[in-house]
Design a protein around this motif. Structure first.
Motif, short mmCIF file in Angstrom:
data_model
loop_
_atom_site.label_atom_id
_atom_site.label_comp_id
_atom_site.label_asym_id
_atom_site.label_seq_id
_atom_site.Cartn_x
_atom_site.Cartn_y
_atom_site.Cartn_z
N GLU A 129 -6.37 -0.45 14.11
CA GLU A 129 -5.37 0.60 13.98
C GLU A 129 -6.00 1.98 13.80
N ILE A 130 -7.32 2.03 13.83
CA ILE A 130 -8.03 3.30 13.66
C ILE A 130 -8.42 3.84 15.03
N ALA A 155 0.82 -1.22 0.00
CA ALA A 155 0.00 0.00 0.00
C ALA A 155 0.86 1.26 0.00
N GLY A 156 2.14 1.12 0.30
CA GLY A 156 3.01 2.29 0.31
C GLY A 156 3.16 2.90 1.69
N ALA A 157 2.65 2.22 2.73
CA ALA A 157 2.69 2.78 4.08
C ALA A 157 3.92 2.32 4.86
N ASP A 201 -6.52 7.79 11.22
CA ASP A 201 -6.19 6.58 10.45
C ASP A 201 -4.86 6.77 9.72
N PRO A 222 -6.98 -0.81 6.14
CA PRO A 222 -6.15 -1.26 7.26
C PRO A 222 -6.98 -2.03 8.28
N ARG A 263 -15.59 3.27 2.07
CA ARG A 263 -14.49 4.15 1.67
C ARG A 263 -13.73 3.56 0.48
N TYR A 316 -6.53 0.74 0.10
CA TYR A 316 -6.04 -0.07 1.22
C TYR A 316 -7.02 0.01 2.39
N ASN A 324 -2.36 4.86 8.90
CA ASN A 324 -1.95 3.91 7.85
C ASN A 324 -2.64 4.22 6.53
N TYR A 325 -3.90 4.60 6.62
CA TYR A 325 -4.62 4.93 5.39
C TYR A 325 -4.00 6.16 4.74
N LEU A 326 -3.69 7.18 5.56
CA LEU A 326 -3.07 8.38 4.99
C LEU A 326 -1.75 8.02 4.31
N ALA A 327 -0.96 7.16 4.99
CA ALA A 327 0.33 6.78 4.40
C ALA A 327 0.14 6.06 3.08
N SER A 328 -1.01 5.38 2.90
CA SER A 328 -1.24 4.65 1.65
C SER A 328 -1.69 5.57 0.52
#
Lengths: 246, 288
Positions: free
Chosen positions: A79-80, A51-53, B167, A75, A146, A73, B169-173
């Motif tokens: 993790e939220i 995902a690039g994270a 969130d 997650p 989303r 992606y 991880n979502y931002l990083a993606s």
């Protein structure tokens, strides 16, 4: 089929300890791929990196004919930060991040699309609900909404069905199957082997290293599963530098 | 009574200056405080407030009570501590709260040592508790400038800051904005603390940032409304704190913070989004 994502000698990890070690493989365009393996096998780490994270410790992830913006992606829900005061509509609207950026407005058409996505996962009427008041299943449905809004050709799902009731899980699996029917590439980390055997034609069985990456029936053979369980216990606090990385 | 509410500001210029400076601080500090709370960094603000002390003290040593030198010194010290603690946390097994505690304690001790060796106890009191009634034109301009920059800066990073908080991880993606957003937010925190110490001192600067934000969190479950309520509480606290200070002769800075503390206690008791009154009586529950 052409390759959507190619992993070349990929090593991922934290504090120099590899969670995924020298992994090679190809995710084809249109694949419906499950990633399975014991806890600590590196499944979520791999998805996060695709995902690039997460930046690789070694090797590379090549996106062939697919830009980072083409990847959506999901997650792990854990993790939220669910205590953050944001409602369902705003959370789903984050799917338009790449189009709206820092200052762009949503406009009527996108707002309509967000409302449709929320309705399509069965959350109609909950648009104004703070995310902290959602149940686990509703939370997961919201994250799927989303993904729908992102409308990406490659979709990565990290344990999307954990702790969900049967109806919610079935609804979300139908959504995954519809994405595949539309020609999208879907990669999901899953623990339910029966579900994987039923729905996912291909599987990567991971235990820090690749145990098997092939048709699901073959990948999840008793011999491979037993090998995966043995391989994963490899963390060593006193580990030396990896010679293959030199 | 009505006379007491208006006459101090009508009659005395220093009271008008204090009001304007305090309002500027409260207006910009509120959204910064809201995000500090939502990012579970409430004590980070407090630590950073202490960390700017040696920079301000060095500025004072070099140029006396010079606004520019003390501001630049405080800003540099705050940023240095923020960056160093972040870097050590990433490079070692220590978590960021531990590295921040280590660096701010060293910074605070260094600042107190510098002030004690070269200054007087009155100088130290000025740095620690500020002097909201002594704001001159350049200081007012600084406060207004920092307040404006903060609001513009927060508007620019608002979306990634929200997403990075809820969130990451979502931002990083979807974006590489996460890292720059964190840094920009820390810069805004330090800027506001530096502005705050001119008026309230290093020890109380964080109060006008955190107390209104914590109070607002107990009234609404929406970020934008939280920011609006926190700003309103902050500005009313500045006004009432100055009025009570004028009437009683007690120091203004601490009174502003005490009024904000009063709002916080009221919010704990009666706040509609998590206050005690919503949770009592414990043996009753809601319909749905």
């Amino acid at each position: 089929m052409s390759a959507a994502i190619r992993l070349r000698d990929l090593t991922l990890g934290y504090d120099r300890h590899p969670a995924v070690h020298h992994l090679d493989g190809v995710i084809e365009t249109g694949d419906l791929l499950a990633i399975c393996g014991p806890n600590g096998a590196g499944k979520s780490t791999l998805l996060k990196a695709i995902a690039g994270a997460l930046r690789p410790l070694g090797g590379a992830i090549e996106r062939v004919g697919c830009k980072p913006r083409d990847i959506a992606y999901l997650p792990q829900a854990a993790e939220i930060d669910r205590s953050f005061p944001i409602d369902v509509f705003d959370m789903v609207s984050m799917g338009y991040w790449r189009q709206a950026g820092l200052f762009g407005g949503l406009g009527a058409a996108r707002k309509q699309r967000i409302a449709e996505a929320i309705a399509s996962v069965g959350l109609e009427g909950l648009e104004d609900r703070p995310i902290g008041t959602l149940s686990g299943g509703q939370m997961q449905r919201m994250l799927f909404a989303r993904i729908i809004v992102q409308d990406a050709p490659v979709i990565l799902l990290d344990e999307p069905l954990t702790a969900l009731d049967t109806r919610t899980a079935d609804d979300l699996i139908h959504l995954v199957e519809s994405w595949r029917a539309q020609g999208r590439t879907v990669v999901a980390v899953l623990h339910d082997m029966d579900l994987v055997r039923r729905v996912f034609p291909r599987t990567l069985l991971l235990a820090r290293e690749r145990v098997a990456w092939c048709d699901t029936g073959e990948a999840l053979s008793p011999a491979n599963l037993a090998r995966a369980r043995q391989m994963v216990e490899a963390f060593d606090r006193q580990a030396e530098d990896c010679e293959r990385a030199a | 009574m009505i006379d007491l509410l208006f006459s101090p500001f009508a009659e005395f210029e220093f009271m008008r200056r204090a009001l304007v400076g305090g309002m500027a601080l409260a207006l910009a500090g509120a959204p910064v405080g809201v995000f500090l709370i939502l990012r579970r960094m409430s004590l980070t603000g407090d630590a950073m407030a202490h960390a700017i002390l040696p920079g301000a003290a060095l500025g004072y040593l070099v140029s006396g009570l010079s606004l520019g030198a003390m501001t630049a010194g405080g800003f540099a010290a705050g940023l240095l501590v923020a960056i160093a603690s972040g870097a050590v946390a990433r490079a070692t097994s220590l978590r960021e709260d531990a590295t921040l505690a280590a660096f701010y304690l060293m910074s605070l001790a260094l600042g107190v040592t510098i002030v004690s060796l070269k200054g007087t106890s009155i100088d130290l009191l000025h740095v620690l508790f500020g002097n909201v009634l002594g704001l001159d034109n350049p200081t007012l301009m600084l406060l207004a400038g920092i307040s404006s920059l903060t609001l513009l800066g927060l508007a620019a990073i608002y979306r990634p800051l929200v997403l990075e908080t809820v969130d990451p991880n979502y931002l990083a993606s979807v974006s590489r904005a996460g890292g720059p957003t964190q840094i920009a937010f820390l810069v805004l925190v330090v800027m506001n603390l530096v502005a705050g110490f001119q008026a309230l001192g290093t020890l109380l600067a964080v109060g006008v940032m955190m107390l209104p934000a914590a109070a607002a969190r107990l009234w609404v479950a929406d970020v934008t409304r939280m920011i609006a309520i926190a700003a309103a509480i902050g500005m009313v606290s500045v006004y009432l704190g100055l009025v009570v200070s004028f009437a009683s002769g007690a120091p203004s800075g601490p009174l502003i913070i005490l009024v904000a503390g009063g709002f916080y206690i009221l919010s704990v008791c009666f706040g509609r989004a998590g206050g005690l009154s919503r949770r009592l009586p414990a043996n009753r529950h809601l319909e749905a």
